[in-house]
Design an enzyme around this catalytic site. Structure first.
Site, mmCIF file in Angstrom:
data_model
loop_
_atom_site.group_PDB
_atom_site.id
_atom_site.type_symbol
_atom_site.label_atom_id
_atom_site.label_comp_id
_atom_site.label_asym_id
_atom_site.label_seq_id
_atom_site.Cartn_x
_atom_site.Cartn_y
_atom_site.Cartn_z
ATOM 1 N N PRO A 93 0.787 -1.242 0.000
ATOM 2 C CA PRO A 93 0.000 0.000 0.000
ATOM 3 C C PRO A 93 0.817 1.290 0.000
ATOM 4 O O PRO A 93 0.779 2.077 0.942
ATOM 5 C CB PRO A 93 -0.842 -0.140 1.269
ATOM 6 C CG PRO A 93 0.020 -0.944 2.185
ATOM 7 C CD PRO A 93 0.742 -1.922 1.293
ATOM 8 N N CYS A 94 1.532 1.542 -1.090
ATOM 9 C CA CYS A 94 2.307 2.781 -1.190
ATOM 10 C C CYS A 94 1.384 3.999 -1.264
ATOM 11 O O CYS A 94 1.828 5.119 -0.999
ATOM 12 C CB CYS A 94 3.280 2.730 -2.361
ATOM 13 S SG CYS A 94 2.527 2.415 -3.951
ATOM 14 N N HIS A 95 0.108 3.789 -1.579
ATOM 15 C CA HIS A 95 -0.828 4.912 -1.588
ATOM 16 C C HIS A 95 -1.013 5.502 -0.191
ATOM 17 O O HIS A 95 -1.447 6.635 -0.057
ATOM 18 C CB HIS A 95 -2.183 4.488 -2.175
ATOM 19 C CG HIS A 95 -2.886 3.432 -1.396
ATOM 20 N ND1 HIS A 95 -2.600 2.090 -1.568
ATOM 21 C CD2 HIS A 95 -3.852 3.503 -0.436
ATOM 22 C CE1 HIS A 95 -3.372 1.381 -0.738
ATOM 23 N NE2 HIS A 95 -4.128 2.226 -0.051
#
Length: 165
Positions: A128-130
């Protein structure tokens, strides 16, 4: 609610691309048997990429049932540093964010190095780089700071904020 990533070192079956619908749009998932070998957002619909009911059902259970963790086997990629960053990203709880600087502190690194590892993430949105933002705003997503991919980041963050448990 989390993506539970199991790293595998190799795959033996041919790779095929499938598309999966998410609350943020269409995701192209490259799979080899039951192992995900890549994931990327489809900005413009491509009907040549077929849907896969099994993978869609797995993602639907994750997105629409707040108690379901999604366990996914993924092909190990990246440098040891990038893997450390990606492992740390997986520790960010659903619906929360961290700054590049905060992650850099935990990893004894620099915010730029963390941002580069986020940009090179082959498994959006599983890794989850968001959930990583700059200290002055949203930061970037998939190497851009505006446009359709930033819209995806915003949709993911909004969805998680609305469905946070």
């Amino acid at each position: 609610m989390a993506f539970v990533v199991e790293w595998v070192e190799q795959c033996r079956e041919p790779v095929k691309d499938i598309r999966v619908e998410t609350p943020a749009g269409w995701l192209r998932v490259s799979v080899s048997g039951d192992v995900m070998v890549g994931g990327d957002w489809i900005i413009e619909t491509d009907s040549r990429i077929s849907r896969d009911r099994e993978w869609q059902n797995r993602f639907d259970a994750y997105w629409h049932d707040g108690k379901v963790d999604l366990a996914v086997k993924v092909l190990a990629q990246g440098t040891p540093f990038r893997r450390r960053v990606w492992a740390e990203l997986c520790r960010i709880p659903f619906g929360e964010t961290r700054t590049y600087a905060a992650l850099a502190h935990v990893l004894a690194s620099s915010p730029r190095a963390v941002g580069n590892a986020c940009r090179d993430n082959p498994y959006a949105p599983l890794i989850p780089c968001h959930r990583v933002v700059s200290s002055a705003g949203l930061g970037g997503y998939c190497g851009v700071t505006e446009g359709a991919l930033m819209d995806v980041k915003i949709k993911l963050l909004q969805f998680e904020a609305e469905h946070r448990r």
